[in-house]
Design a protein around this motif. Structure first.
Motif, PDB file in Angstrom:
ATOM      1  N   ARG A  72       0.848  -1.109  -0.095  1.00  0.00           N
ATOM      2  CA  ARG A  72       0.126  -0.028  -0.221  1.00  0.00           C
ATOM      3  C   ARG A  72       0.844   1.391  -0.005  1.00  0.00           C
ATOM      4  N   VAL A  73       1.785   1.118   0.757  1.00  0.00           N
ATOM      5  CA  VAL A  73       2.898   2.383   0.849  1.00  0.00           C
ATOM      6  C   VAL A  73       3.433   2.663  -0.350  1.00  0.00           C
ATOM      7  N   ASP A  74       3.879   1.321  -1.008  1.00  0.00           N
ATOM      8  CA  ASP A  74       4.438   1.670  -2.272  1.00  0.00           C
ATOM      9  C   ASP A  74       3.607   2.080  -3.646  1.00  0.00           C
ATOM     10  N   LYS A  75       2.275   1.794  -3.447  1.00  0.00           N
ATOM     11  CA  LYS A  75       1.418   2.248  -4.355  1.00  0.00           C
ATOM     12  C   LYS A  75       1.113   3.707  -4.251  1.00  0.00           C
ATOM     13  N   ALA A  76       1.252   4.082  -2.808  1.00  0.00           N
ATOM     14  CA  ALA A  76       0.724   5.492  -2.359  1.00  0.00           C
ATOM     15  C   ALA A  76       1.997   6.317  -3.020  1.00  0.00           C
ATOM     16  N   ARG A  77       3.314   5.878  -2.872  1.00  0.00           N
ATOM     17  CA  ARG A  77       4.148   6.861  -3.242  1.00  0.00           C
ATOM     18  C   ARG A  77       4.446   7.000  -4.841  1.00  0.00           C
ATOM     19  N   LEU A  78       3.828   6.053  -5.577  1.00  0.00           N
ATOM     20  CA  LEU A  78       3.690   6.172  -7.147  1.00  0.00           C
ATOM     21  C   LEU A  78       2.640   7.308  -7.300  1.00  0.00           C
ATOM     22  N   LEU A  79       1.523   7.256  -6.750  1.00  0.00           N
ATOM     23  CA  LEU A  79       0.432   8.250  -6.947  1.00  0.00           C
ATOM     24  C   LEU A  79       1.021   9.613  -6.606  1.00  0.00           C
ATOM     25  N   LEU A  80       1.744   9.669  -5.495  1.00  0.00           N
ATOM     26  CA  LEU A  80       2.294  10.886  -5.008  1.00  0.00           C
ATOM     27  C   LEU A  80       3.053  11.568  -6.043  1.00  0.00           C
ATOM     28  N   ARG A  81       3.859  10.684  -6.801  1.00  0.00           N
ATOM     29  CA  ARG A  81       4.872  11.192  -7.612  1.00  0.00           C
ATOM     30  C   ARG A  81       4.063  11.496  -9.025  1.00  0.00           C
ATOM     31  N   GLU A  82       3.073  10.518  -9.474  1.00  0.00           N
ATOM     32  CA  GLU A  82       2.420  10.638 -10.694  1.00  0.00           C
ATOM     33  C   GLU A  82       0.938  11.333 -10.625  1.00  0.00           C
ATOM     34  N   ARG A  83       0.514  11.381  -9.633  1.00  0.00           N
ATOM     35  CA  ARG A  83      -1.098  11.950  -9.736  1.00  0.00           C
ATOM     36  C   ARG A  83      -0.817  13.152  -8.745  1.00  0.00           C
ATOM     37  N   LEU A  84      -0.694  14.297  -9.291  1.00  0.00           N
ATOM     38  CA  LEU A  84      -0.247  15.356  -8.560  1.00  0.00           C
ATOM     39  C   LEU A  84      -1.810  16.337  -8.094  1.00  0.00           C
ATOM     40  N   GLU A  85      -2.701  16.003  -8.905  1.00  0.00           N
ATOM     41  CA  GLU A  85      -4.220  16.326  -8.795  1.00  0.00           C
ATOM     42  C   GLU A  85      -4.830  15.961  -7.365  1.00  0.00           C
ATOM     43  N   LEU A  86      -4.262  14.705  -6.890  1.00  0.00           N
ATOM     44  CA  LEU A  86      -4.891  14.057  -5.913  1.00  0.00           C
ATOM     45  C   LEU A  86      -4.538  14.578  -4.701  1.00  0.00           C
ATOM     46  N   THR A  87      -5.170  14.630  -3.675  1.00  0.00           N
ATOM     47  CA  THR A  87      -4.845  15.168  -2.268  1.00  0.00           C
ATOM     48  C   THR A  87      -4.187  14.037  -1.585  1.00  0.00           C
ATOM     49  N   ILE A  88      -3.490  14.274  -0.371  1.00  0.00           N
ATOM     50  CA  ILE A  88      -2.658  13.435   0.413  1.00  0.00           C
ATOM     51  C   ILE A  88      -3.962  12.530   0.813  1.00  0.00           C
ATOM     52  N   GLU A  89      -5.182  12.859   1.385  1.00  0.00           N
ATOM     53  CA  GLU A  89      -6.306  11.880   1.881  1.00  0.00           C
ATOM     54  C   GLU A  89      -6.731  11.293   0.560  1.00  0.00           C
ATOM     55  N   GLN A  90      -6.905  11.805  -0.421  1.00  0.00           N
ATOM     56  CA  GLN A  90      -7.626  10.666  -1.517  1.00  0.00           C
ATOM     57  C   GLN A  90      -6.591   9.784  -2.015  1.00  0.00           C
ATOM     58  N   ILE A  91      -5.212   9.945  -1.966  1.00  0.00           N
ATOM     59  CA  ILE A  91      -4.451   9.159  -2.165  1.00  0.00           C
ATOM     60  C   ILE A  91      -4.155   7.790  -1.161  1.00  0.00           C
ATOM     61  N   ALA A  92      -4.367   8.402   0.056  1.00  0.00           N
ATOM     62  CA  ALA A  92      -4.501   7.406   1.343  1.00  0.00           C
ATOM     63  C   ALA A  92      -5.498   6.329   0.951  1.00  0.00           C
ATOM     64  N   SER A  93      -6.798   6.967   0.652  1.00  0.00           N
ATOM     65  CA  SER A  93      -7.955   6.266   0.509  1.00  0.00           C
ATOM     66  C   SER A  93      -7.860   5.309  -0.654  1.00  0.00           C
ATOM     67  N   SER A  94      -7.075   5.841  -1.662  1.00  0.00           N
ATOM     68  CA  SER A  94      -6.827   5.077  -2.927  1.00  0.00           C
ATOM     69  C   SER A  94      -6.062   3.682  -2.972  1.00  0.00           C
ATOM     70  N   VAL A  95      -5.341   3.732  -1.907  1.00  0.00           N
ATOM     71  CA  VAL A  95      -4.305   2.459  -1.517  1.00  0.00           C
ATOM     72  C   VAL A  95      -5.015   1.901  -0.183  1.00  0.00           C
ATOM     73  N   GLY A  96      -6.000   1.866   0.199  1.00  0.00           N
ATOM     74  CA  GLY A  96      -6.431   1.146   1.306  1.00  0.00           C
ATOM     75  C   GLY A  96      -6.409   1.697   2.710  1.00  0.00           C
ATOM     76  N   PHE A  97      -5.760   2.904   2.881  1.00  0.00           N
ATOM     77  CA  PHE A  97      -5.558   3.582   4.149  1.00  0.00           C
ATOM     78  C   PHE A  97      -6.898   4.478   4.356  1.00  0.00           C
ATOM     79  N   TYR A  98      -7.584   4.333   5.514  1.00  0.00           N
ATOM     80  CA  TYR A  98      -8.758   5.042   5.753  1.00  0.00           C
ATOM     81  C   TYR A  98      -8.598   6.122   6.803  1.00  0.00           C
ATOM     82  N   ASP A  99      -7.431   6.306   7.144  1.00  0.00           N
ATOM     83  CA  ASP A  99      -7.115   6.995   8.314  1.00  0.00           C
ATOM     84  C   ASP A  99      -5.850   7.703   7.764  1.00  0.00           C
ATOM     85  N   PRO A 100      -5.892   9.085   7.333  1.00  0.00           N
ATOM     86  CA  PRO A 100      -4.822   9.694   6.699  1.00  0.00           C
ATOM     87  C   PRO A 100      -3.635   9.955   7.612  1.00  0.00           C
ATOM     88  N   LEU A 101      -3.966  10.156   9.173  1.00  0.00           N
ATOM     89  CA  LEU A 101      -2.902  10.201   9.835  1.00  0.00           C
ATOM     90  C   LEU A 101      -2.325   9.055  10.262  1.00  0.00           C
TER      91      LEU A 101
END
Length: 285
Positions: free
Chosen positions: A232-261
């Protein structure tokens, strides 16, 4: 008392064609003491079933002492030999087959190529199916090919069931263990974005959670929980790098983390920086 030696073989009466699976011949023999075949190679598949007596099968430098209810599998181009026992020579039957799908059908039984033996002492259907194949070929009718292939499918199904039963009581081959772990990896790799748990995965795959976790760690060196977290963290890192339009919370939810903290905490644990810091670093490159 010495058992009288006997041997017969029945070939497929139809000409060999390019079928996905073709039975070539079947046979049966009461061997004489210390009767040996090989070392030799074949260019087709052979399965022997031991009806009675004992013997030793040798393949890839390993020897296997076999007796009634056991089977051994010979694959094309493998150097093998087998010899009957001195005091209790084996009586066995066999089937030879080939075809472009032969390897796949045999593999589907769960047989480990490195340990080409199957223990089926309590399965009475297997010798009956060998006899049915012999009878189909002996009839020399136009349906001999179809009937013999049908019985071969049933035979492989019985072997599959026997191997599965052995796995259920704990006698699991390394190949089967690896197959189960690959199933788990595939499950986690495709379901990581969902609210899955290791309990759900184990239930879905049909295994005990603790048993599956031990097997998983033995093969991958990490627990399923750690594997899922890192995935999940590796997938999030990829999204952080390639999907700049997504917020941190949206990326977290997209990879299975439902608590941003919690996501931020785990990301920092793996990469030493927060998700926001990582994104800023990527922007500056």
């Amino acid at each position: 008392m010495t058992k009288p030696e006997s041997y017969y073989v029945i070939s497929n009466p139809l000409p060999a064609e390019a079928h996905s699976l073709t039975v070539l011949f079947a046979g049966e023999s009461q061997t004489k003491p210390e009767h040996r075949l090989g070392p030799k190679v074949y260019d087709y598949y052979l399965i022997h079933y031991v009806i009675s007596g004992k013997g030793v099968f040798s393949s890839q430098g390993e020897e296997y002492a076999l007796s009634a209810g056991d089977s051994f599998v010979i694959e094309p181009e493998q150097l093998i030999s087998y010899v009957s026992d001195e005091s209790d020579p084996w009586h066995y039957c066999w089937i030879a087959f080939t075809g472009e799908q032969a390897a796949a059908f045999l593999s589907s039984t769960g047989l480990n190529p490195l340990v080409p033996i199957i223990h089926t002492i309590r399965n009475r259907h297997i010798p009956v199916l060998f006899r049915h194949i012999q009878q189909a070929l002996r009839s020399k009718k136009s349906n001999a090919q179809l009937k013999s292939i049908g019985y071969l499918h049933l035979l492989l199904g019985e072997y599959c069931e026997s191997l599965s039963a052995s796995t259920a009581v704990g006698f699991i081959s390394e190949a089967e263990s690896d197959r189960i772990v690959q199933q788990a990896i595939h499950y986690l790799s495709t379901q990581y974005a969902e609210p899955i748990t290791i309990e759900l995965m184990a239930e879905s795959l049909g295994y005990n959670r603790a048993y599956l976790s031990r097997m998983f760690k033995r093969h991958t060196k990490v627990t399923p929980v750690t594997f899922l977290l890192q995935l999940r963290v590796d997938k999030a890192r990829l999204l952080l790098r390639e999907r700049l339009e997504l917020t941190i919370e949206q990326i977290a939810s997209s990879v299975g983390f439902y608590d941003p903290l919690y996501f931020s905490k785990q990301f920092r644990r793996w990469y030493g920086v927060s998700p926001s810091e990582y994104r800023n670093q990527m922007k500056s490159l």
